[in-house]
Design an enzyme around this catalytic site. Sequence first.
Site, mmCIF file in Angstrom:
data_model
loop_
_atom_site.group_PDB
_atom_site.id
_atom_site.type_symbol
_atom_site.label_atom_id
_atom_site.label_comp_id
_atom_site.label_asym_id
_atom_site.label_seq_id
_atom_site.Cartn_x
_atom_site.Cartn_y
_atom_site.Cartn_z
ATOM 1 N N HIS A 297 0.815 -1.219 0.000
ATOM 2 C CA HIS A 297 0.000 0.000 0.000
ATOM 3 C C HIS A 297 0.848 1.269 0.000
ATOM 4 O O HIS A 297 0.480 2.256 -0.648
ATOM 5 C CB HIS A 297 -0.974 -0.034 1.174
ATOM 6 C CG HIS A 297 -2.055 -1.054 1.005
ATOM 7 N ND1 HIS A 297 -2.080 -2.253 1.689
ATOM 8 C CD2 HIS A 297 -3.130 -1.074 0.180
ATOM 9 C CE1 HIS A 297 -3.134 -2.957 1.304
ATOM 10 N NE2 HIS A 297 -3.786 -2.266 0.405
ATOM 11 N N ASP B 69 -6.671 0.783 -7.561
ATOM 12 C CA ASP B 69 -6.314 -0.369 -6.718
ATOM 13 C C ASP B 69 -7.370 -1.447 -6.941
ATOM 14 O O ASP B 69 -8.189 -1.733 -6.079
ATOM 15 C CB ASP B 69 -6.269 0.061 -5.253
ATOM 16 C CG ASP B 69 -5.790 -1.053 -4.328
ATOM 17 O OD1 ASP B 69 -5.208 -2.029 -4.826
ATOM 18 O OD2 ASP B 69 -6.023 -0.947 -3.106
#
Length: 305
Positions: free
Chosen positions: A66, A160
């Site tokens: 992330h 994402d």
Amino acid sequence: MSLEFSSWLSDQTTSDEIRLLRRVGGMEAKSTQFQAMEFAKTAAYGDVLVLDDTIQSAEVDEYLYHEALVQPAMMTHPDPQRVLIIGGGEGATPREVLKHPNVKSLVMVDLDRELVEFCQQKLPSWHQGAFSDSRLELLHTDGRAYLAQQEAQFDVIILDITDALEEGPAIALYTKQFYSLCQQRLSESGVMVVQGFSLSPLKWTEHATIRRTIHSVFPVVRSYSIFIPSFACTWGFIIATNNIDPANLSGSAIEQRIGDRNLVDKLKAYDAVSHTGMFGLPKDLRLKLAQPGNILEDDKPLVFE
């Protein structure tokens, strides 16, 4: 040594490889309208989220993925105030964005409401309260339709989303036409970043196809990567802009922005050194990524080469 397979979690990393992770706790599994998901505790990686038989995120190293997805794009923009995430169900992607105090608004669009609600409940160490931040607007709708239906400009767009399986809901988010729509919704110094599949000299065709497709729209496109232990591979990302080259950002500029945004103690892996290192791909891989090939377009077969 004999194995009791009921106590092991299978993770199919490629069409030719599969691995087993030992479970050490309970398992919870369910299917949403869009995907099958499983939440389990493993000896090697702690709690893991599995989507469609592939590890999506693991407790012990999710920060590597992330931070790599979010921070290079956020640092490339000199003052990111308005950000869009498409996907990001675990909540760790908005967590990383919201670390930046100059962010005034964050829109997160994830089609799978059931998955997001599951992650809100089961993955508190991932989202760390991000879903409660007043700057976050959470929408459960089609990401492409959302972009097409409004004219807001974003400083950073973060994609994402799950792998572009032909039968999956994400396929429309990997085409030239979609990336063109993203470009139209970016501000003048805007940055788009995409999770770009596993990336190595032995596995690169999917990444290369996505990269070429993005390059058919954006003038500046760079690939970068980081090793994710729970994925058992090096994972690729693709960042694109109209005028700023993120690979050429100086270490002093990155450190200045990290300091100005009070992020020194909030980032575990990312800094100026790791930023430069992520863009340093091996020579043979760079040559492969430079080869010509097809691009992905609406209403055409999904072909990676």
